[in-house]
Design a protein around this motif. Structure first.
Motif, short mmCIF file in Angstrom:
data_model
loop_
_atom_site.label_atom_id
_atom_site.label_comp_id
_atom_site.label_asym_id
_atom_site.label_seq_id
_atom_site.Cartn_x
_atom_site.Cartn_y
_atom_site.Cartn_z
N GLU A 1 -2.34 9.49 22.64
CA GLU A 1 -2.69 9.90 24.00
C GLU A 1 -3.53 8.83 24.70
O GLU A 1 -3.36 8.58 25.89
CB GLU A 1 -3.45 11.23 23.97
CG GLU A 1 -2.54 12.39 23.63
CD GLU A 1 -3.01 13.69 24.28
OE1 GLU A 1 -2.62 13.92 25.44
OE2 GLU A 1 -3.78 14.41 23.63
N GLU B 1 -1.30 6.17 25.86
CA GLU B 1 -0.51 6.59 27.02
C GLU B 1 -1.36 6.54 28.30
O GLU B 1 -0.89 6.13 29.35
CB GLU B 1 0.03 7.99 26.77
CG GLU B 1 1.18 8.35 27.68
CD GLU B 1 1.41 9.84 27.70
OE1 GLU B 1 1.44 10.46 26.62
OE2 GLU B 1 1.53 10.40 28.82
N ILE B 2 -2.59 7.00 28.20
CA ILE B 2 -3.47 7.01 29.37
C ILE B 2 -3.76 5.58 29.83
O ILE B 2 -3.69 5.26 31.01
CB ILE B 2 -4.78 7.76 29.06
CG1 ILE B 2 -4.50 9.26 28.92
CG2 ILE B 2 -5.81 7.53 30.16
CD1 ILE B 2 -5.63 10.06 28.32
N ARG C 1 -0.91 3.84 31.53
CA ARG C 1 -0.77 4.27 32.92
C ARG C 1 -1.85 3.64 33.79
O ARG C 1 -1.60 3.19 34.90
CB ARG C 1 -0.91 5.81 32.97
CG ARG C 1 -0.63 6.46 34.28
CD ARG C 1 0.78 7.01 34.37
NE ARG C 1 1.16 7.83 33.25
CZ ARG C 1 0.97 9.15 33.18
NH1 ARG C 1 0.38 9.77 34.17
NH2 ARG C 1 1.38 9.82 32.14
N ASP C 2 -3.08 3.63 33.33
CA ASP C 2 -4.19 3.09 34.11
C ASP C 2 -5.21 2.49 33.16
O ASP C 2 -6.04 3.20 32.59
CB ASP C 2 -4.82 4.18 34.97
CG ASP C 2 -5.97 3.65 35.83
OD1 ASP C 2 -6.27 2.44 35.73
OD2 ASP C 2 -6.55 4.42 36.60
N THR D 1 -9.07 3.28 33.17
CA THR D 1 -9.69 4.55 32.80
C THR D 1 -10.77 4.29 31.75
O THR D 1 -10.52 3.64 30.74
CB THR D 1 -8.63 5.50 32.21
OG1 THR D 1 -7.46 5.44 33.03
CG2 THR D 1 -9.13 6.92 32.18
N GLU E 1 -14.08 8.82 30.73
CA GLU E 1 -13.06 9.63 31.41
C GLU E 1 -11.99 10.10 30.42
O GLU E 1 -11.56 11.26 30.47
CB GLU E 1 -12.40 8.83 32.54
CG GLU E 1 -13.32 8.67 33.75
CD GLU E 1 -12.73 7.74 34.81
OE1 GLU E 1 -13.12 7.87 35.96
OE2 GLU E 1 -11.87 6.90 34.45
N ALA F 1 -13.29 12.95 28.53
CA ALA F 1 -13.26 14.21 29.31
C ALA F 1 -11.84 14.76 29.37
O ALA F 1 -11.62 15.96 29.23
CB ALA F 1 -13.82 13.97 30.71
N MET F 2 -10.88 13.86 29.57
CA MET F 2 -9.48 14.30 29.68
C MET F 2 -9.01 14.95 28.39
O MET F 2 -8.25 15.91 28.42
CB MET F 2 -8.57 13.10 29.97
CG MET F 2 -8.68 12.56 31.38
SD MET F 2 -7.68 11.06 31.51
CE MET F 2 -7.80 10.76 33.27
N ALA G 1 -2.40 19.79 54.10
CA ALA G 1 -3.69 19.46 53.48
C ALA G 1 -4.35 20.65 52.79
O ALA G 1 -5.04 20.50 51.80
CB ALA G 1 -4.62 18.86 54.52
N VAL G 2 -4.17 21.83 53.35
CA VAL G 2 -4.77 23.02 52.75
C VAL G 2 -3.73 24.12 52.70
O VAL G 2 -3.17 24.48 53.72
CB VAL G 2 -5.99 23.51 53.57
CG1 VAL G 2 -6.65 24.69 52.87
CG2 VAL G 2 -6.99 22.39 53.77
N PRO H 1 -2.53 27.97 50.41
CA PRO H 1 -3.06 28.98 49.51
C PRO H 1 -2.78 28.66 48.05
O PRO H 1 -3.41 29.14 47.17
CB PRO H 1 -2.32 30.26 49.89
CG PRO H 1 -1.73 30.01 51.23
CD PRO H 1 -1.51 28.53 51.32
#
Ligand SMILES: Cc1ncc(COP(=O)(O)O)c(C=O)c1O
Lengths: 162, 391
Positions: A4, A7-8, A11-12, A15, A19, A22-23, A159-160, A162
Motif C-alpha cells: 500500500e 502504491e500511495i 501516485r504521489d 505524501t 499522511e 493516517a491513511m 459545489a454543494v 445533499p
C-alpha cells in the motif's frame, strides 16, 4: 502495508510518512521505517515528477522515436551484452527486450529528426550483432503508464449537494 | 382573468433546504475548495460509460418495461443474493427507479395514509422528512447525539416505536455522520421491531462503501425481510449520480403498489442508465473496490487532521462523510460554515442542514482529491486557530 505504501507513493511521491500513516491507520514511525527499508532494498529507486514529455518536448524542441532493433543473441549472455552496449548511450531513454518480430525496443530522444537519424546511422545500425532497425517517430502521446496526457477538466460537480 | 397560480399549502409549508441556502452563498464565489459535495469525485468507471455509449449506438433508446429491464433486475437479484444472502424475485419483488430518491418517494406514497407517522432519525439525508410530509405522512424526528456516537439504539426508539408509528427510515452507512452498524446492533433493533407493526425503509445506498467489516443488509436479519423496503442504487458506489438509477426490493404487494405509481408518473427509469447499470453489476466490482480504497485513505487523512486541530470526530465507518464537532470554536454551524467560506474559501455543509440536532457540527465530504483535502485541512486549521484566538 508495504504494498500500500508503494502504491500511495507511486501516485504521489510527496505524501509524507505522517499522511501515509493516517491513511493506513499505522504509526508514522512504522511507515518511515518501511519506506527506509524499501529504499535500502532498491525497491524505491528514487522520487521524481511525472512529466508530460509531450508538452515539455514540444516547448523545448525535442523529438522522440521508438526504435525496433533486431539483433543476434550471443553465446552465454543472450541479449544482455548487446542491450547494455545500446542502453548505455544517454540518448536511449528506455530499452526493453521483447518477444516477437524484433528483439529490443528503444525510446530514443534527440534535438531533432536529424540527430536521431544520425544516432541510428552512426551508432546503432553499424553495431556488431545488430541486424536491422526500424525507426518510428513519435507524433503524439495520449496516455502514459496510466496517466492520460490531457489537462484534467475542472470539477463539474455542483459545489454543494445533499 | 389572471391565471390562478396559487401554490399548494403542501409545498409552501415545506421548509426550504438548508443545503440550498448554502449553495447560493458558494455559487457567488471563485476558487472555492468544496468539501460540500454529496457525490463521488470519480467519473463513472469507463467500462460502464462505454456500455452506455454502446447501447445508444445500438439504438437502445426506447422505454423499458415499467419495472426496468429484466436483465438489470436479474443482475440486481444476483447481486443481492451473492453479496447479502437476500432472495428477491426479479419479476415481482424488484423495481428499478430514478435513483433511490424516486424509490423512497414511491415507498412513502405507497405506504402512508394521511397522518401516518414515520420515525426519521436525525441527523439524516435532507429528503426524508419532506418526502414523508409530501406523501401526507407525519415525520417524527428521532434525534441521535454524539454522546451515543449518533447511533440509533432500541432504547432511543422503544418509547416512540410503541406509539403506533407506521414506519422508520433507516440509513446506514449514514449521510451525514458516516455511522454504520454491525450485525449485533442491527439485531437489537430487529428484536424491538418484531414486537411492532413497523415497516422499515432501509436506505443502503452507501453499502459498498463500508470500511470496517462487512455491510449487513437489514432484510437479511431474521424476520426483517417481510417488513423492509430495501433501497439501493448506483449513484454512490459506482459513481453514477447523473445516470439516475436506483431500485427498491421488498414484499411483492408493496413493490406492485410502488410500480403502479411509477408507471403513471415516470413510465420507466432512464434506458441508457439501465444498460450501464447492468455492466456495473456484472463487471464493475474491481472499480468499486479501487474507489473504496481511495476513500478509505482520505478518510484516515481527514480524520487525523481534524482531530489534531481539535475538531473532534469519530472515524466514519462508511460513506464518504465525516461529521466533526465545531463546539470548541464557540461558533454555531451556520456561522462557522459561512465564515470558513468567506475567510478561507472552503465550503462545508452546516450540520443543521441535516436536522436541528446537527447544530454544533459540520459535514465534510472527503469525495475530493488528496491534494484538495490537504489544502482544505490547512485552511480549516488556520481558520479554527484564528477563531479560537478571538479574531
Ligand atoms: C442517504 C442518501 N440516500 C439517497 C440519496 C439519493 O441518491 P440517488 O442519486 O440514488 O437518488 C443520497 C444522495 O445524496 C443519499 O445520500
Amino acid at each position: 502495508m508495504t504494498e500500500e505504501i508503494v502504491e500511495i507513493l507511486r501516485r504521489d511521491a510527496r505524501t509524507t510518512p505522517e499522511e501515509i500513516a493516517a491513511m493506513l491507520g499505522r504509526s508514522a514511525a512504522d511507515v518511515a521505517r518501511a519506506i527506509r527499508k524499501l529504499e535500502r532494498d532498491g525497491v524505491i529507486l528514487r522520487y521524481r515528477a511525472v512529466i508530460n514529455e509531450e508538452a515539455l518536448a514540444a516547448a523545448a524542441g525535442r523529438v522522440r522515436a521508438l526504435i525496433e532493433v533486431r539483433t543476434t543473441p550471443q553465446k552465454n549472455v543472450g541479449f544482455d551484452r548487446i542491450a547494455e552496449r545500446i542502453y548505455r548511450f544517454p540518448e536511449v531513454k528506455s530499452c526493453s527486450l521483447l518477444s516477437g518480430g524484433y528483439d529490443l525496443l528503444l525510446v530514443v530522444e534527440g534535438r531533432d529528426l536529424q540527430q536521431i537519424g544520425n544516432f541510428v546511422a552512426e551508432k546503432l545500425a553499424p553495431m556488431e550483432n545488430v541486424q536491422g532497425t526500424v525507426t518510428h517517430f513519435l507524433l503524439k502521446k495520449y496516455k502514459e503508464d496510466g496517466d492520460i496526457l490531457v489537462r484534467r477538466p475542472r470539477d463539474r460537480r455542483l459545489a454543494v449537494t445533499p | 382573468m389572471k391565471p390562478n397560480l396559487k401554490i399548494t399549502r403542501r409545498v409552501t409549508e415545506m421548509p426550504p433546504s438548508g443545503i440550498r441556502a448554502f449553495f447560493d452563498l458558494v455559487m457567488g464565489m471563485e476558487d472555492v475548495i468544496s468539501l460540500g459535495v454529496g457525490e463521488p469525485d470519480f467519473d463513472t468507471p469507463w467500462r460502464i460509460r462505454e456500455t452506455g455509449i454502446y447501447s445508444i449506438e445500438q439504438g437502445c433508446t426506447s422505454y423499458t418495461s415499467n419495472k426496468g429491464l429484466l436483465e438489470l433486475r436479474v443482475a440486481i437479484a444476483d447481486f443481492l443474493r451473492q453479496r447479502h444472502g437476500l432472495r428477491y424475485d426479479p419479476e415481482e419483488e424488484i423495481l428499478v427507479t430514478v435513483g433511490v430518491s424516486e424509490a423512497l418517494d414511491l415507498a412513502v406514497r405507497a405506504l402512508l395514509d394521511r397522518g401516518d407517522r414515520v420515525l426519521v432519525p436525525q441527523p439524516c439525508f435532507v429528503s426524508y422528512a419532506p418526502m414523508v410530509s409530501l406523501a401526507g405522512g407525519e415525520p417524527i424526528i428521532v434525534e441521535t447525539d454524539e454522546r451515543h456516537g449518533f447511533r440509533l439504539s432500541p432504547s432511543l426508539l422503544r418509547a416512540r416505536a410503541a406509539r403506533s408509528a407506521r414506519g422508520l427510515i433507516l440509513n446506514y452507512p449514514c449521510n451525514p455522520t458516516g455511522v454504520s452498524y454491525v450485525k449485533a446492533e442491527l439485531e437489537a433493533l430487529a428484536r424491538l421491531f418484531r414486537g411492532t407493526g413497523l415497516v422499515v425503509l432501509s436506505d443502503e445506498i452507501y453499502d459498498e462503501l463500508t470500511y470496517e467489516g462487512e455491510h449487513v443488509a437489514f432484510p437479511s436479519l431474521p424476520g426483517m425481510r417481510e417488513r423492509t423496503i430495501y433501497l439501493n442504487g448506483f449513484s454512490k458506489s459506482f459513481a453514477m449520480t447523473g445516470w439516475r438509477i436506483g431500485y427498491a426490493a421488498g414484499p411483492r404487494d408493496v413493490i406492485a403498489a410502488m410500480t403502479k405509481i411509477h408507471q403513471y408518473s415516470i413510465m420507466s427509469a432512464p434506458t441508457t442508465g439501465q444498460f450501464a447499470a447492468c455492466e456495473a453489476l456484472r463487471r464493475g466490482r474491481s472499480d468499486v473496490l479501487e474507489m473504496k480504497r481511495e476513500y478509505a485513505r482520505r478518510r484516515g487523512l481527514v480524520h487525523a487532521r481534524l482531530n489534531a486541530m481539535g475538531l473532534s470526530c469519530a472515524r466514519p465507518e462508511g460513506a464518504f462523510y465525516i461529521f466533526p464537532s465545531i463546539r470548541s470554536t464557540g461558533l454555531d454551524s451556520m456561522t462557522f460554515s459561512r465564515r470558513l467560506l468567506e475567510e478561507e474559501k472552503v465550503a462545508v455543509v452546516p450540520g443543521t442542514a441535516f436536522g436541528r440536532c446537527g447544530e454544533g457540527y459540520i459535514r465534510i465530504s472527503y469525495a475530493s482529491s488528496a491534494e484538495n483535502l490537504r489544502e482544505a485541512m490547512d485552511r480549516i486549521g488556520r481558520f479554527t486557530e484564528r477563531v479560537r484566538g478571538g479574531t
